[in-house]
Design a protein around this motif. Sequence first.
Motif, PDB file in Angstrom:
ATOM      1  N   TYR A 145       3.577   9.814  -8.514  1.00 53.30           N
ATOM      2  CA  TYR A 145       2.266   9.197  -8.697  1.00 53.30           C
ATOM      3  C   TYR A 145       1.894   9.308 -10.150  1.00 53.30           C
ATOM      4  O   TYR A 145       2.008  10.382 -10.726  1.00 53.30           O
ATOM      5  CB  TYR A 145       1.222   9.912  -7.834  1.00 53.30           C
ATOM      6  CG  TYR A 145      -0.189   9.520  -8.171  1.00 53.30           C
ATOM      7  CD1 TYR A 145      -0.657   8.263  -7.791  1.00 53.30           C
ATOM      8  CD2 TYR A 145      -1.022  10.374  -8.883  1.00 53.30           C
ATOM      9  CE1 TYR A 145      -1.935   7.886  -8.109  1.00 53.30           C
ATOM     10  CE2 TYR A 145      -2.303   9.995  -9.206  1.00 53.30           C
ATOM     11  CZ  TYR A 145      -2.766   8.755  -8.818  1.00 53.30           C
ATOM     12  OH  TYR A 145      -4.037   8.356  -9.137  1.00 53.30           O
ATOM     13  N   LYS A 148      -5.022  12.704  -2.000  1.00 49.23           N
ATOM     14  CA  LYS A 148      -4.983  11.926  -0.756  1.00 49.23           C
ATOM     15  C   LYS A 148      -4.748  10.456  -1.058  1.00 49.23           C
ATOM     16  O   LYS A 148      -5.349   9.916  -1.962  1.00 49.23           O
ATOM     17  CB  LYS A 148      -6.319  12.056  -0.028  1.00 49.23           C
ATOM     18  CG  LYS A 148      -6.291  13.083   1.070  1.00 49.23           C
ATOM     19  CD  LYS A 148      -7.661  13.185   1.692  1.00 49.23           C
ATOM     20  CE  LYS A 148      -8.041  11.907   2.424  1.00 49.23           C
ATOM     21  NZ  LYS A 148      -9.362  11.972   3.025  1.00 49.23           N
ATOM     22  N   PRO A 149      -3.930   9.843  -0.291  1.00 48.85           N
ATOM     23  CA  PRO A 149      -3.850   8.400  -0.446  1.00 48.85           C
ATOM     24  C   PRO A 149      -5.115   7.778   0.122  1.00 48.85           C
ATOM     25  O   PRO A 149      -5.741   8.378   1.017  1.00 48.85           O
ATOM     26  CB  PRO A 149      -2.633   8.002   0.377  1.00 48.85           C
ATOM     27  CG  PRO A 149      -2.279   9.185   1.189  1.00 48.85           C
ATOM     28  CD  PRO A 149      -3.009  10.368   0.689  1.00 48.85           C
ATOM     29  N   SER A 196       5.200   7.925   0.989  1.00 50.27           N
ATOM     30  CA  SER A 196       4.136   7.992   0.007  1.00 50.27           C
ATOM     31  C   SER A 196       4.034   9.384  -0.610  1.00 50.27           C
ATOM     32  O   SER A 196       3.637   9.500  -1.752  1.00 50.27           O
ATOM     33  CB  SER A 196       2.803   7.519   0.574  1.00 50.27           C
ATOM     34  OG  SER A 196       2.550   8.165   1.777  1.00 50.27           O
ATOM     35  N   ASN A 237       1.659   3.522  -3.575  1.00 50.99           N
ATOM     36  CA  ASN A 237       1.303   4.915  -3.509  1.00 50.99           C
ATOM     37  C   ASN A 237       0.039   5.239  -4.276  1.00 50.99           C
ATOM     38  O   ASN A 237       0.005   6.126  -5.105  1.00 50.99           O
ATOM     39  CB  ASN A 237       2.476   5.730  -4.078  1.00 50.99           C
ATOM     40  CG  ASN A 237       2.344   7.184  -3.729  1.00 50.99           C
ATOM     41  OD1 ASN A 237       1.694   7.523  -2.754  1.00 50.99           O
ATOM     42  ND2 ASN A 237       2.947   8.023  -4.537  1.00 50.99           N
ATOM     43  N   LYS A 238      -0.974   4.503  -4.016  1.00 54.47           N
ATOM     44  CA  LYS A 238      -2.254   4.795  -4.678  1.00 54.47           C
ATOM     45  C   LYS A 238      -2.809   6.106  -4.148  1.00 54.47           C
ATOM     46  O   LYS A 238      -2.632   6.462  -3.001  1.00 54.47           O
ATOM     47  CB  LYS A 238      -3.235   3.667  -4.372  1.00 54.47           C
ATOM     48  CG  LYS A 238      -2.853   2.355  -5.010  1.00 54.47           C
ATOM     49  CD  LYS A 238      -3.460   2.252  -6.375  1.00 54.47           C
ATOM     50  CE  LYS A 238      -3.207   0.891  -6.987  1.00 54.47           C
ATOM     51  NZ  LYS A 238      -1.825   0.663  -7.351  1.00 54.47           N
ATOM     52  N   ARG A 239      -3.515   6.776  -5.025  1.00 52.35           N
ATOM     53  CA  ARG A 239      -4.161   8.014  -4.589  1.00 52.35           C
ATOM     54  C   ARG A 239      -5.647   7.968  -4.926  1.00 52.35           C
ATOM     55  O   ARG A 239      -6.059   7.283  -5.851  1.00 52.35           O
ATOM     56  CB  ARG A 239      -3.537   9.216  -5.290  1.00 52.35           C
ATOM     57  CG  ARG A 239      -2.088   9.442  -4.962  1.00 52.35           C
ATOM     58  CD  ARG A 239      -1.919   9.776  -3.499  1.00 52.35           C
ATOM     59  NE  ARG A 239      -0.530   9.624  -3.076  1.00 52.35           N
ATOM     60  CZ  ARG A 239       0.370  10.600  -3.173  1.00 52.35           C
ATOM     61  NH1 ARG A 239       0.028  11.756  -3.677  1.00 52.35           N
ATOM     62  NH2 ARG A 239       1.592  10.406  -2.780  1.00 52.35           N
ATOM     63  N   LYS A 253       0.833  -1.205   0.000  1.00 49.56           N
ATOM     64  CA  LYS A 253       0.000   0.000   0.000  1.00 49.56           C
ATOM     65  C   LYS A 253       0.862   1.247   0.000  1.00 49.56           C
ATOM     66  O   LYS A 253       0.501   2.265  -0.562  1.00 49.56           O
ATOM     67  CB  LYS A 253      -0.910  -0.014   1.216  1.00 49.56           C
ATOM     68  CG  LYS A 253      -1.988  -1.068   1.056  1.00 49.56           C
ATOM     69  CD  LYS A 253      -3.212  -0.745   1.861  1.00 49.56           C
ATOM     70  CE  LYS A 253      -4.409  -1.498   1.349  1.00 49.56           C
ATOM     71  NZ  LYS A 253      -4.847  -2.568   2.243  1.00 49.56           N
TER      72      LYS A 253
END
Lengths: 347, 387, 663
Positions: free
Chosen positions: C497, C404-405, C492, C382-384, C378
Motif C-alpha cells: 500500500y 482498514k480497506p 488486499s 487496495n485502497k485504505r 477495488k
Amino acid sequence: MALLVDKHRPRSLDALTYHDELSERLRALAQNGDFPHLLVYGPSGGGKKTRVIATLKELYGPGVDKIKIDARVFQTTSNRKLEFNIVSSIYHLEITPSDVGNYDRVVIQDLLKEVAQTQQVDQSAKQKFKVVVINEADHLTRDAQAALRRTMEKYSPNMRLILLANSTSNIIAPIRSRTLLVRVAAPSEEEICQVLESVGAAEKLKHVDALNKRIAQESGRNLRRALLMFEAVYAQNENINANTLIPPPDWEALIAQIADEIIQEHTPAKILQIREKMYDLLSHCIPASTIIKTLAFKLVPKISVNLKSEVIKWSAFYDHRIRMGSKVIFHLEAFVAKVMRMLERQA
Amino acid sequence: MASFFDIRARKDAAASAGASKAGGKQENARIQPWVEKYRPKTLSDVTAQDHAISVLKRTLQSSNLPHMLFYGPPGTGKTSTILALAKELYGPELFHTRVLELNASDERGISIVREKVKDFARQHLSNPPAGPAGIEYRKKYPVPPFKIIILDEADSMTQDAQSALRRTMETYSKITRFCLVCNYVTRIIDPLASRCSKFRFKGLDKANAGKRLEEIAQLEKVELEDGAVDALVRCSDGDLRKAITFLQSSARLVGALQTAGDGPDAMDIDVPRKAVTVRIVEEIAGVVSGDVIDRLLQAMQSKSKGRAFESVNTIVEDIAADGWSATQILQQLYDKLVFDETISDSCKNLIVMVFSESDKRLVDGADEHLTILDLTLRISDILQSNG
Amino acid sequence: MIRLADQKPTITSRPIPLRTAKRKVDTLIREEENDPPRASQKFLKTRNGFKASTPAASTQPSAKPEPEASRPWMERFAPVSISELAVHKKKVDDVRSWIEGVVCGARRNQRLLLLKGPAGSGKTTTVQLLARVLGLRINEWRNPTGTMQSDEGFVSMSAQFEDFMLRSGTFGTLDLVGDGSLNPKSSHSSESEKRMILIEEFPNTFSRTSPALQSFRKAVQLYLESSAPSPSSFSKAPKPATPIVMIISETLLSTSTAAADSFTAHRLLGPEILGHHAVTTIEFRPIAPTIMAKGLNLVLEKEARASGGKKKNPGTALLKSIAEIGDIRNAISTLEFYSLGKGSSSFMPSLPLNKDAEGTTDVDIRSSTLDLFHAVGKVIYNKRTDPQAAQPPPHLPHLARPLKPPITPDALLTELGADTSTFVATVHENYVPSCKSFSAEDELDSLCACADTLSDADILSPDRWSGNGVGASAQALRQEDLSAYVAIAGVSFNLPYPVKRAEPHGGYRKGNANHILYPISLRVWRRVEEIGEMVEQVVARMKGNGEWGVGLSGDAGGDRVKPELILERLPYLAQIERGRQRKAGGFPSSMTDLSKVVMFGRGIREKGGDDDEDEPNGEQWTTDAPDDWRKPQKAGWVRSKGTVGKVTEKVDALVLDDDDIED
C-alpha cells in the motif's frame, strides 16, 4: 505406415523380451484352465497391455487378434445417452469405462451383466469363460469399483476380468483381494537397449550403442517412449552417431524453457510471461499435474542443494492442490511464485 | 459385439448349461473361494473372538435375541460369527427360510432394502417338520420364533437410509432381529446404534491367524515354505479373509506353474507340489520387498544433504518405475520408522505428521512419484536435523 | 483454429448496432416497398397479434400512440440505413465486401460467413441492412418450434439443404411457404433476385454427440461440399451461388462451471466446418461506448421526433453509464426505462446515479461485467482508509495495525453482480502488476503471498464437487462466498500500500498497466475443447490410413484426450513426420493438424509485430470521446493470424481506467 512401436509390438508371450519369469507365470495361469481375475499394474509404457494381449492369445489362440470396434449406447438413469466404444473379438472385449466419467458404473453393470449372462459362442473355444479387459481401472469411480466387485462375485463362472491400472493405490481393497495382482515393472535401461537394438536390426537401421543408451536413459524407463524417440531420431537425421540430438517433445521443451526462465529472473513481469506459457500448455491438453511434476524435475538439477527438497516439497503440495481445486492455473502460478521467492532469498 | 449376444448363442448356452450341470459342480468346488469353504460352521469354530463368542453363546440358551451391531476391522470374523450363530439357532433346514442376508452397499436404495425386508418379514415363519423328526430337530436347534436379517456393510448406507431403517426395524421387531455388520461404528447413526447391542471384533493376533492358515494349508495340501505363514499374516494386517485369499492365490500360482510343465491332466494331488514362498506371497499381496525399503531408509538417513537428495531421488525413481504402489510404500515405511527405537519420540511426532499429510494426498489421487519423493525427503530432513 | 480462410477481414474494429430486432427480416424488407408507417402497422400484426381490424389509418405513429408506443424503443427506433448503424464502419465494410464478393462472383469459393460476437453487438442488424442495400433477399432458417407463425416472407433455406434437414428428421418440418422451387441452383438462375440464407437458430449444442447437432453439421458440410469449389479449381469460375450467413451470439462470460452450457461457434460447427476453405469468420465486439453514445443519441432524437416532443436529455452521467453496457439492445432498453415516469421531457429526477451511495441504484443499469471489473479494481488497487485509527507507539512496530480497506469483503460480495468464481479468476488475472514494490524482495513476497491466498481460495471453492450434484446446495453457495472472501482479504492484505501498478513490460498484455482484463483462465476450456477435437480428428485420420495400430493402442475412443496420446505418441509422431518430410526433399509442408496439436509457443514468440497488424489503429474511433469517458481498448479476442497454438486470446474488452475506480 505404422510406427515402430506398433509394428514391433510382441504378439505372444514368447516374443516378450523381458520379465521372463512373469511371462512364464502368465503362461502357466493361461494353460491351467483355472484362470483368476487379474489386476495388472505398473507404470505407463512398461508393457502391461502388450502382456495382457499376449496372455489372451495364449488363452484363446489367434482368434483374439480379429478385433472390431463397436459403439454401444447406454442410457443413464437421468435418460442421458452415453456412447461408448468397445473393442472386441469373439473371445474377449476391451473397455475403458473411465471414458464416460461419472457414469462408468452404468456401463460396468450393464455391459458386464450382459457379457456374463451369455456363454462363449464358439463352442470349440479353449476356455468356457470370456475375458473383459478394463483399461484405466484406477480411474474408475468408487461406485463403479463397488459394482465391479459384485459382478466379479456373481458372474465368475462365465467371465474373467483383467484390470489394467497404473497403480493399485486407487483400487478399493475388496477388488484387490479378489484379483491376482500382477506387477509389471518398467523394463530396465539395459532391457530397453536390447529392444532398441533388435528393432533397429529388423528395420536395418545403423546401430549406435551409445545413442541407444542415451535414449534408454532419457525415456525414464518407458519403453513406448524410448521406441518413439528412437524412431524420431532416425527419421530426423541422416547421419546417426553417438551424439545425435534427441529432441524432447515440444511440451517438454516448453516446460524446460519455463524452468530456465524461473531461474533467470524473479519478477512479476516474468510471472505474467510464464502464466501465458502455462495457458499454452494447458490449452494443449497437457495435464496440469504433468506440468508441475515435469517443471519440478527440470528445476531440481539447476538449483542449489538446499533448495532441492524445498522445490519437491512445494511441487508435491501444489500437485495435491491441483487435484483438489478447480482452477489449476492458480496453483501452478503459486508454485512458480514460491520457487522464485526461494531463489531470490538465496541470491 | 453382436456375436456375443445373438439368440443362437443364448440357446446354445442354455443347452450346454443344462448339460454341464453335473460336471460343473466339481469345477465350482475347485473355484470356490477358500474363504467360503473354510468359513466357521459353529460359534466355537470362530477364530479368536472369545469375548463376543462367549456372550453370543449365552443367547443360544435363551429364546430371545437383541438386535446386534458387529463392528471391527475387515476379516475378523463378523459375518462368519453371525452366520455361525444363525446356523446354530436354526439348523441347516430352516437356515434359508429364517435368515436374510442383505448387502447394504450392493442394494443401495433404502427402498430396495425396505422392500426386501418387508417381503421377508411377511413370509410365514417356517417351522421344523411335525412329528418325531421335528422334535428331534428342536432338541438340536433352539429355533427361536423370529427371523434374522443380516445387513452387511451397513456403514456404507447413507444417513437417510439408516434413519429409514430405524422405522423398519420397529415395524417388524416382533418377528425379526437385525444384525448390522460394519467396519466403522461411528458411521452408524446414533438412533440405530442405540437399538442394538454392540460387539467389537478386534484384529486377529498372529498366532491365531497363523494357526488357522496352517490348518487350511494342510487341508488343501499346500506346501508352505518357512516364513510363508508369517508373510501371509504380515501382509494381511490381521485380516484373515485377506490372508486366506492370498494363500489361495499363491497356491493357485504355484499349482499353475507346477501343472504347466506336466500338462493339465497331471493335476493330481499326489504329485509333490512346489512350496509357496515368501516372495510369492509378497508379490501377490503387492508388498514391496524388504530390501527396497531398507535401501530407501538408508538413503534417507545419509548424513550429507546433497547425497541424501541424490540417492533418495534415484531410489524413488526406481520404485516408481517398478510400479510399486505408493500407499504400500507409505505403509511399509511407516511401520519401519514408527517402530524404530533409535528415533526419538519428538522426531517420530514430526514424521507421523508428514505421513498423515502424504497419505491424505495419495487418497486424493496426487501424483505418487512426487508424493513419495516429498515424503522421503522431508523425513530425511527431520532425521538429519534431529539426529 | 477458428480462423480459416486467407482473406480474413480485420478482426479488430468494433461493431455497434443500433438495434437488433431479430427475425424481423421480412418486415424490414417490406418497409422498402411501402411507406414506413404502414409497414410498422403490418409489422405489428405479426408481432403483437393485432388483426387487420386495427385501424391502419394513421400515418403518424406519434398521433396514434397506443400500438406504436407500446413497442419497445429498440424496435421502434431501429436503424434504417447503414449510416445509422452503430457498428464500426470497418466491420460493416468487411461483411459487405464478403457478401458482395460472393454474390457477384469475386469470392466465388466462399460460401459461409460466420458472424460471431456477444449478444447485442449488431450482427443481425448489419446483415439485414446490408441485404437491403445490396438488394438481396434473405431466406431465414427458423427452428420449426419458433413462436412466430410463418408468413409468406419466410422461405425455407435452399431446397437441397432443407431436404437434407428433413431427411435427418431432427428439425421436424420446415416452414416452407411460397417458394416452390426445389433446386436452389435452378431457382437461382431463373430468379433474377439474388438471395442469401440467414441462419440464426441452431440446434441444441449441449452434447457434442447430440444427433441434432451432428445432422446439422452434416447438412452444412454437405452444402459446402456440393456448392463450393475447392480452391484448386479456381479457374473454373463457378456460378455465384447463394451464400449462407450464420449469426452466432457467443456466450461471452462464462465460468468454468458453466463451460458446458456455453455456446460457441466451435461447439456448434466443429473444427471441420470452421476449417473449411469456403468459410469466413468475422468477429463482432461489444459496442464501444463512443459509438454506443452516438447510437443512443440517435435513438433519443428519433424518439423526440416520434413523440413530437423535445429531445429528452438524460444527462451525461446517465448516458455514460448506459453506454458502458456494450450490448446495444440492453442499453436502449435501459434508456427507455429511465425516460419513463412522468412522460415529460426530463428524465427521472431522482435518478440515483451516484455510485458513491453504496451503489444501490434502483435499476441495475450496469451489466454484471462492469460490476465485476469495478469490484476487482477495488481489490487490486487496495485502497485504505486514512490512517486515523489508533496506532501503537513507534517502539512497538509489530503491533502496528494494517489500515482498514474502505470496503469489507462482505460488502463487496454483496454488491458483486458476477458470480464469485468469475470474480476470483479476474482478481487472479490482474493482481500481478499491483505487486510492484520498492525492493525485489518485497515484490516477490507480496506476489507469493497473493498467489498462495488465491490457491487457498480455489481449494475452498466448491467447484470441485460440482460433478457430484452437490453444487446447488446452500452450503455450496456459502462456501463460494468464503472462497471469495479469502481471496479478497488475502490479496488486499498482501498487496503493498499504496499500489503502484507496474507496466508489465515484455508481458503478453501490452499497454496500460491499469487495465483490468477479463480472466483468460475461464476461456481456456474453449481452446482445450478445440485441441481435443483436433486430436480426435488426427487420430481418426491416421487410423483410416492404417498408420495406427488399431485396438492395440488401447484408445477405444471416448471424450477424454488420453494423456499417453498427447504426451508421447503425438509429439513424437510429429517429429517423425517432420523428419520424413525433410528427407523426402520438400521443406516441411504447411502446418498440419498434427503439428497444430503438438506445437507450442509460436504465438508467444512471434508476438510483437503480429498484434499491430491485427489491430489496426484501435484508437481511431475513440477520438471524439468525451474526455472523461472510459477509453475503449482494443477489444475482444484477437486470434493471431497464422499462428497456431496461441491461447491467449486477449480479452480486455472491458477495461477501466484508474480514475474510474476511484469514484
